[in-house]
Every structure is written in C-alpha cells, then in structure tokens.
Design a protein around this motif. Sequence first.
Motif, PDB file in Angstrom:
ATOM      1  N   LEU A  88       0.857  -1.158   0.049  1.00 24.86           N
ATOM      2  CA  LEU A  88      -0.170  -0.025   0.003  1.00 24.86           C
ATOM      3  C   LEU A  88       0.654   1.360  -0.042  1.00 24.86           C
ATOM      4  CD1 LEU A  88      -2.989  -0.200   0.004  1.00 24.86           C
ATOM      5  CD2 LEU A  88      -3.058   0.660   2.239  1.00 24.86           C
ATOM      6  N   GLY A  89       2.030   1.128  -0.537  1.00 28.19           N
ATOM      7  CA  GLY A  89       3.101   2.258  -0.489  1.00 28.19           C
ATOM      8  C   GLY A  89       3.574   2.414   0.920  1.00 28.19           C
ATOM      9  N   TRP A  90       2.861   2.792   2.032  1.00 30.06           N
ATOM     10  CA  TRP A  90       3.297   3.075   3.234  1.00 30.06           C
ATOM     11  C   TRP A  90       3.755   1.738   4.146  1.00 30.06           C
ATOM     12  CZ3 TRP A  90       5.062   7.685   5.401  1.00 30.06           C
ATOM     13  CH2 TRP A  90       5.176   8.947   4.479  1.00 30.06           C
ATOM     14  N   GLY A  91       3.265   0.690   3.520  1.00 30.33           N
ATOM     15  CA  GLY A  91       3.352  -0.558   4.042  1.00 30.33           C
ATOM     16  C   GLY A  91       2.511  -1.733   3.574  1.00 30.33           C
ATOM     17  N   LYS A  92       2.641  -2.792   4.181  1.00 36.09           N
ATOM     18  CA  LYS A  92       1.860  -4.090   3.668  1.00 36.09           C
ATOM     19  C   LYS A  92       0.598  -4.063   4.384  1.00 36.09           C
ATOM     20  CE  LYS A  92       5.669  -6.588   1.878  1.00 36.09           C
ATOM     21  NZ  LYS A  92       6.582  -7.805   1.814  1.00 36.09           N
ATOM     22  N   VAL A  93      -0.379  -4.861   3.674  1.00 35.45           N
ATOM     23  CA  VAL A  93      -1.814  -5.310   4.429  1.00 35.45           C
ATOM     24  C   VAL A  93      -2.157  -6.398   4.039  1.00 35.45           C
ATOM     25  CG1 VAL A  93      -4.198  -4.637   4.092  1.00 35.45           C
ATOM     26  CG2 VAL A  93      -2.709  -2.993   4.446  1.00 35.45           C
ATOM     27  N   LYS A 162     -12.553  -3.744  -8.995  1.00 36.05           N
ATOM     28  CA  LYS A 162     -11.121  -3.693  -8.353  1.00 36.05           C
ATOM     29  C   LYS A 162     -11.485  -3.511  -6.821  1.00 36.05           C
ATOM     30  CE  LYS A 162      -8.639  -1.856 -12.145  1.00 36.05           C
ATOM     31  NZ  LYS A 162      -7.502  -0.578 -12.505  1.00 36.05           N
ATOM     32  N   VAL A 163     -10.299  -3.966  -6.053  1.00 36.77           N
ATOM     33  CA  VAL A 163     -10.619  -3.881  -4.548  1.00 36.77           C
ATOM     34  C   VAL A 163      -9.618  -2.765  -4.063  1.00 36.77           C
ATOM     35  CG1 VAL A 163     -10.000  -5.013  -2.199  1.00 36.77           C
ATOM     36  CG2 VAL A 163     -10.828  -6.444  -4.492  1.00 36.77           C
ATOM     37  N   TYR A 164     -10.133  -1.720  -3.551  1.00 37.73           N
ATOM     38  CA  TYR A 164      -9.440  -0.620  -2.864  1.00 37.73           C
ATOM     39  C   TYR A 164      -9.382  -0.819  -1.441  1.00 37.73           C
ATOM     40  CZ  TYR A 164      -9.842   1.920  -7.456  1.00 37.73           C
ATOM     41  OH  TYR A 164      -9.952   1.794  -8.611  1.00 37.73           O
ATOM     42  N   VAL A 165      -8.091  -0.450  -0.967  1.00 39.34           N
ATOM     43  CA  VAL A 165      -7.897  -0.293   0.575  1.00 39.34           C
ATOM     44  C   VAL A 165      -7.349   1.122   1.048  1.00 39.34           C
ATOM     45  CG1 VAL A 165      -6.408  -1.202   2.553  1.00 39.34           C
ATOM     46  CG2 VAL A 165      -6.973  -2.789   0.597  1.00 39.34           C
ATOM     47  N   TRP A 166      -8.067   1.668   1.936  1.00 41.61           N
ATOM     48  CA  TRP A 166      -7.670   2.975   2.455  1.00 41.61           C
ATOM     49  C   TRP A 166      -7.253   2.866   3.828  1.00 41.61           C
ATOM     50  CZ3 TRP A 166     -11.650   7.381   3.655  1.00 41.61           C
ATOM     51  CH2 TRP A 166     -10.925   8.696   3.697  1.00 41.61           C
ATOM     52  N   ALA A 167      -5.817   3.282   4.203  1.00 43.89           N
ATOM     53  CA  ALA A 167      -5.272   3.114   5.632  1.00 43.89           C
ATOM     54  C   ALA A 167      -4.521   4.214   5.964  1.00 43.89           C
ATOM     55  CB  ALA A 167      -4.451   1.743   5.338  1.00 43.89           C
ATOM     56  N   SER A 168      -4.477   4.479   7.326  1.00 41.16           N
ATOM     57  CA  SER A 168      -3.650   5.534   7.822  1.00 41.16           C
ATOM     58  C   SER A 168      -2.251   5.037   7.671  1.00 41.16           C
ATOM     59  CB  SER A 168      -3.873   5.323   9.470  1.00 41.16           C
ATOM     60  OG  SER A 168      -2.867   5.939  10.164  1.00 41.16           O
ATOM     61  N   LYS A 169      -1.533   6.073   7.311  1.00 40.66           N
ATOM     62  CA  LYS A 169       0.161   5.752   7.314  1.00 40.66           C
ATOM     63  C   LYS A 169       0.498   5.259   8.471  1.00 40.66           C
ATOM     64  CE  LYS A 169       0.490   9.143   3.558  1.00 40.66           C
ATOM     65  NZ  LYS A 169       0.953  10.717   3.186  1.00 40.66           N
ATOM     66  N   GLN A 170       0.514   5.866   9.558  1.00 40.57           N
ATOM     67  CA  GLN A 170       0.944   5.553  10.972  1.00 40.57           C
ATOM     68  C   GLN A 170       0.585   4.148  11.145  1.00 40.57           C
ATOM     69  OE1 GLN A 170      -0.863   7.598  14.327  1.00 40.57           O
ATOM     70  NE2 GLN A 170       1.085   7.391  15.424  1.00 40.57           N
ATOM     71  N   ALA A 171      -0.713   3.615  11.173  1.00 38.18           N
ATOM     72  CA  ALA A 171      -1.092   2.291  11.351  1.00 38.18           C
ATOM     73  C   ALA A 171      -0.477   1.403  10.390  1.00 38.18           C
ATOM     74  CB  ALA A 171      -2.704   2.165  11.177  1.00 38.18           C
ATOM     75  N   GLN A 173       2.613   1.555   9.627  1.00 47.41           N
ATOM     76  CA  GLN A 173       3.954   1.614  10.259  1.00 47.41           C
ATOM     77  C   GLN A 173       3.874   0.704  11.562  1.00 47.41           C
ATOM     78  OE1 GLN A 173       4.940   5.229   9.705  1.00 47.41           O
ATOM     79  NE2 GLN A 173       6.047   5.052   7.606  1.00 47.41           N
ATOM     80  N   LEU A 174       3.046   0.954  12.289  1.00 43.90           N
ATOM     81  CA  LEU A 174       2.875   0.423  13.867  1.00 43.90           C
ATOM     82  C   LEU A 174       2.591  -1.033  13.728  1.00 43.90           C
ATOM     83  CD1 LEU A 174       1.048   3.172  15.630  1.00 43.90           C
ATOM     84  CD2 LEU A 174       3.492   2.684  15.972  1.00 43.90           C
ATOM     85  N   GLN A 175       1.722  -1.585  12.892  1.00 46.79           N
ATOM     86  CA  GLN A 175       1.267  -2.824  12.694  1.00 46.79           C
ATOM     87  C   GLN A 175       0.716  -3.336  14.145  1.00 46.79           C
ATOM     88  OE1 GLN A 175       0.934  -4.962  10.222  1.00 46.79           O
ATOM     89  NE2 GLN A 175       1.630  -3.312   8.933  1.00 46.79           N
ATOM     90  N   ARG A 176       0.263  -2.740  15.090  1.00 48.42           N
ATOM     91  CA  ARG A 176      -0.420  -3.139  16.349  1.00 48.42           C
ATOM     92  C   ARG A 176      -1.298  -2.089  16.797  1.00 48.42           C
ATOM     93  NH1 ARG A 176       2.621  -5.243  20.150  1.00 48.42           N
ATOM     94  NH2 ARG A 176       4.484  -5.447  18.619  1.00 48.42           N
ATOM     95  N   ARG A 177      -2.423  -2.531  17.496  1.00 49.08           N
ATOM     96  CA  ARG A 177      -3.410  -1.512  18.246  1.00 49.08           C
ATOM     97  C   ARG A 177      -3.722  -1.893  19.461  1.00 49.08           C
ATOM     98  NH1 ARG A 177      -8.887  -2.545  18.317  1.00 49.08           N
ATOM     99  NH2 ARG A 177      -8.695  -4.101  16.667  1.00 49.08           N
ATOM    100  N   THR A 178      -3.557  -1.091  20.458  1.00 48.32           N
ATOM    101  CA  THR A 178      -4.028  -1.242  21.896  1.00 48.32           C
ATOM    102  C   THR A 178      -5.551  -1.000  21.740  1.00 48.32           C
ATOM    103  OG1 THR A 178      -1.812  -1.038  22.567  1.00 48.32           O
ATOM    104  CG2 THR A 178      -3.718  -0.665  24.063  1.00 48.32           C
TER     105      THR A 178
END
Length: 641
Positions: A88-93, A162-171, A173-178
Amino acid sequence: MGGCFSKPKPVELKIEVVLPEKERGKEELSASGKGSPRAYQGNGTARHFHTEERLPAPHPYAGTQDCVEAAVCHVKDLENGQMREVELGWGKVLLVKENGEFHALGHKCPHYGAPLVKGVLSRGRVRCPWHGACFNISTGDLEDFPGLDSLHKFQVKIEKEKVYVWASKQALQLQRRTKVMAKCISPSAGHSGSTNVLIVGAGAAGLVCAETLRQEGFSDRIVLCTLDRHLPYDRPKLSKPTCDPGLALPSLGPRASVAKWNSGCLALSQVGCILQSLDAQPEQLALRPKEFFRAYGIEVLTEAQVVTVDVRNKKVVFKDGFKLEYNKLLLAPGSSPKTLSCKGKEVENVFTIRTPEDANRVVRLARGRNAVVVGAGFLGMEVAAYLTEKAHSVSVVELEETPFRRFLGERVGRALMKMFENNRVKFYMQTEVSELRAQEGKLKEVVLKSSKVVRADVCVVGIGAVPATGFLRQSGISLDSRGFIPVNKMMQTNIPGVFAAGDAVTFPLAWRNNRKVNIPHWQMAHAQGRVAAQNMLAQEAEISTVPYLWTAMFGKSLRYAGYGEGFDDVIIQGDLEELKFVAFYTKGDEVIAVASMNYDPIVSKVAEVLASGRAIRKREVELFLLHSKTGDMSWLTGKGS
C-alpha cells in the motif's frame, strides 16, 4: 511498598450501564461492595467515554493527508478462504476474502511479527503460524493469545471490479493496536488500605486480567502486586535469537510444571528465557511501559510479598505488615523451582534462575568454563543449547533415558538428542546428582550416582517446579494434594469473589472431556487472566483455548498444540533426521496433540481444528499419510484434495 506508582489526576469518565434482564441484581464490582454502574460492562450494556478516550468513529482517520488509498487487486484474484499480502505504499496489508467479503488488516502478528499470510484462516479469524494467536478478520481484535495487542483494521471498497484499501500511514507502520481502555476514576490517596480488584502476581495472567478489566470499561481501583523488582516483562522474548528467519522468537515462556508427566518437560521455566537477557534492561523487555500503567490507573507494587489471605474479611497482609482490603481477588502467584537435595547443595555457583541478574551471573561464570545442566526437559535443554556458544563444555544430567521422552516420545526425543550431541553437548542419562563438590566454597565437580565425576564451574538446575501457594494453606481457599488451586471453567475458586489463573491452577480442559489439568504455558496464562477478568464482571465466560507452546534450540523451532499426557502412539510424517517433521500424538482413536519442526503452519492448523470442536481421528491421519506423497495437510480443514 516498593514500586507503587503515584496515581494520575482523576479523569472524568461516565459509564452508563444497560443490563439485560437476567443480569439485573447480580453483584457488581465496587470499592464498597455495593452496586456501581461505572464498574461493569456486560452483554447488552452501553458505554460512554470521556472525550479523551472515545471509541474510534466509523472512519478512524482524522485527515486524508495522513492516509493512503490504492487498488490492490481484482475481485477475482482471491477465492473465498484465501489471504494475500498487498503493498500500500507505506506498508503492507493482509487482504482476506471470506464468504464473498474482503477484509484488510495488519499483516504481522503483534506478538513477534510473524507473517499472518502464512497462518490459518478459519471461522472468521486468522491464526498466527508461529505461536497461535488469533485475530478477528472483521475487527482486527485479538481473540486468542499470546500477545496483548490487536491488529489495525483498514477500510475496503469495491469499484469497477477492483479492490481498494484505504489506510492510515501511521497504522501501516505500527502494525499493532491497543484496545480502547477506561481509566481509573477512583484513584488511591497514597497507600490506601482498600482496592476494588487485587491481583497477586504480575505475570501474563495478572497483566491480562488488569487490561481486560479496563478494556471492558471497569474504572475502579486495580492493584497488581509482584515479588519481582521489575514491571511485568516478557521473559519469552529473551530467548531463541535464531528461532525463525530474521527474528528472535520466544521460548515456551516462564511456565514451569510439577506433575510427573510435565515436570521439567511440559514447559520452559524462567531459566532458558532469562538467560538471553545479557545486555537487555528490564525497561526494554517490559510488556507495557510504566507510562501505560500510570495512564490507565493500574497500580503496580513491586517486591511485594503476600503472606496471608483473609477471605472472611477480604483482606491480604504483606510481608512488611501492610494490609490491603479487596472486593475481588485474582491469585496468579506462579511457581517456584525445585532445588537439589544432595550433599553439597549449598555450594556457590549452583542456580535455579529467577531473575535477569541471576542469568547474567550464569553466563559470566560459564564463559570459557565447564557448565552442567541438571534436567533434560525443555528448561534444561534450552539452557544447554544456549551455553554451548559460551562455555568450554556443556553436560546434561537426566534421570530418563531420552530427553523429552514423556512429552515428545522416544523417537522425537532421540532425534533432538542427536542434534545436541552434534553441537558438543555431553549427556549423562539414567542417573542423578549424588554430590556437589567445592573448592574454596565454589563448585568444582558434580558427582553422579553412576559414580562418574563431571567437572563443573557452574550448574543450572531445571528439574521442575512447585506452585507458589504456601501462603494460602490456612486461608480456606482449596488446594489440591500437590498445592495447586483448583478452579472451574470460569477460573473461580471455592471462595466467592476469589479467582485464580496461571501456573498455580488446575482447571477443566474442555476438549479433553473437562479433565482437570495444570498447563503452565505462557499462552494459557493469558487466556486464563482474561476469563478471570470477564467473570469478575459477571460475563459468564469459560476457558476454552487450545494449549499452544513453542521453543527453539540451535535455530530450530519446535511448535506444539494440544495436551498429550497419556499418549499411546506417535504418528510421524517427514524426516526426523533432517528435523523436518510433524508428529501426531494419539490416545486410542483420537489425536490429542501435535508437534512439528520446519512444518508450519501445521500446528496452528491442528489447533484451529481442535478449537472448532472437531476431533481428529487417528485413522484419518494414518490413511492420509498412507496415500500422500507430498505431505499436504489441507485435509485438516477440508480444503484441497
């Protein structure tokens, strides 16, 4: 009381409770013991947070400048039940398709970074291929352990096939959520003499219990006390630097066992884990930073030993005389290592390691010298494997004829023993230590009952452990003949309001016909801590997780799922000599456990099948292996040929 944190300023928090009819009238948590609406969130409740801690809005990203959107595939590129990593440019999903719907999640397990695309997708969740943690594909929430954090969930839309994904750049990169948590709105004034929830023991069970309470909206006082001088830290993270490609994978964790079957071999105690903390500071290994505990009002009392529990008056007494009243109590005291009882047991440089400081001493003493490890279960063997790189010689003393025999069976045990011998570990099997000889008070020789004398400058003892429950003997809380705390499926003891979890408990294992077992695994302690917290909140949760453990030696990873005590046959697929195999442990007609090396994600796949309630029959395995030339295991989940 050492390590007690000062409380943050009170945070306004309004919790509105809407109880279903059947829950009304149940006891709810409060400091006074009376009903407290802010202290409970059960099924059917509504919860309102202060603005500082509101739940995320349906669209979780504040500004489009902080987000990235891209077309990642065609709708027909994935079949139902398939997963794919997409860039996704800033990271993988991790892109998942199940029941015709697409889901986008963080692609790495927050526990230790395993690629989830190599895991197992089943029943609306993905299971980590390394250690078995499970994540809901619709929410990203952690559903089974180990680990503390969940995955980020990203928005998916379909336009023109087509399948589009919209994501936060910070998320990305963090790859975790509390998870969102409540904060304490009834802070103590200094060392207040009462708390709503008291947790004795700050390992995985204790910490997960505290976090679960906050995640469920509980906003009253929580006190977590520990014998350790450090905040809760991840002992398994200290071990196995070459376990999986490019990453340091954990050991079995700080779990130790007592029962004959698992003594020294069911799980690794603190020894092997802590040994690898050579230059690491406790702050670097902390499961949560100290700011986390302050922010959510989880008070930690370090070097705090409970000596008496008064269940009649709901009060505990600490060794220094401090008294603390509680409303709900979790007992998670863990276990204590067994020691040698032979002649010379008091000589210097003989260790049952409990702390990083002890581990540093062992490594320093062993460097370029002679090390002896007593016990050839996971504990002893991991210590031996690590010390081969440091010591002049490493010897292992064991009463059994084969390492791991009770746990992994004769054939697997011999294959692993050969790996150790190829790494210059000397074994003294079917014997015991009769004497420890010293020179000027320090260990010089280990004398065996076989009359052999082994040179030794340092000795590590890993011969099992006993539950650390001596302080409960006069409490009225039931203990079994071995000192374990029996609990039911809800982690409740025989005393109302008193729960127990972790190494020190026996509990009914659902998929083994509710057999009462002790399973001192890092993963199991997490699960038990959560169930205890849920039932403090009257949620009627039951323990149902499938045991899952892991270890590593000489860069080889071993994974294990199930509960194999009493197995009567082992069916092996693969090559034991090459240490690339899967072993199915059976009792009668049923597969009760599985172990593998270099065969991922087979153990996670078996764990998921067992978690679904489906039994795996011995005949299924035999027939498949008879006709299979490829070792494909897709039959387990009904996929493939």
